[in-house]
Design a protein around this motif. Sequence first.
Motif: not given
Lengths: 108, 147
Positions: A5, A11, A13, A42, A44, A101-102, A105
């Motif tokens: 985590q 966010w 993630v 999010a 990943d 995702l980057t 986020v």
Amino acid sequence: MEITQSQTGSWVVLALAGNLDTTGSEELEAVLLPLVNGSPVALDFSGVGYVTSAGFRTLMIALKQQTASQGTLVLGGMSAPVRRFFDIAGLGRVFKIVDDLTTVVSAG
Amino acid sequence: MNLSPRILSLTNKRAELRRLAAWVDEFATTLDLREPMRGELQVALEEVASNVIKHGFRDGATHTFTVALSADADCVTAVVTDDAPAFDPLARAEVDIALPLEARPIGGLGIHLVRHLMDDVAYERRGARNVLTLRRRRGSTAPVAEM
């Protein structure tokens, strides 16, 4: 399933490593469900090998809970085979799935 | 590469799914199976085995069922055999995956995945046993319509 985590801006993630099978999804459920309360989350998937119906069940519970709290749940970093499981399950358009995702986020 | 049948005995306990996954992984490694087939086989077998474990036996007792895996040049074949009351998982209606999320039943997805990940799935009641045979052609990837 190994779940790491981290926090980027608003966010949360979760980086997942392992398989979202019966065992893995129980582990994910314990971490994820308390987090989906409105703030953006999010997931990943770059370390995920496959997803079974038990995994989809956990993800659908999380999405319903997050939608009810007007929050966002984004999934990203999937390999082509994992993406294919979502398409076969008919969930490729139900979840918000992004390649990277980057960018999502870090945009806030 | 051909592999003659290997058989794993499992009991109807959820924790057994972990043992099944490790065993399938070992089989896939011996056979040098690549993705996506490797994961597809794992998913299909977890779905079938978890159905047997969760719904197969209603008497609360411990039962044993088996998973057999074999391979020839064309195909990987899995046979799941249990002595639970007759149940054909393929007789269940197809889930409607076009429904919106709110209307989507949360169950029923397992057998849908099995049907679509494998090339051939057949059920047979043989005496007092349920026999489900799954076949997946090697080197093929069934096309998936974007859903």
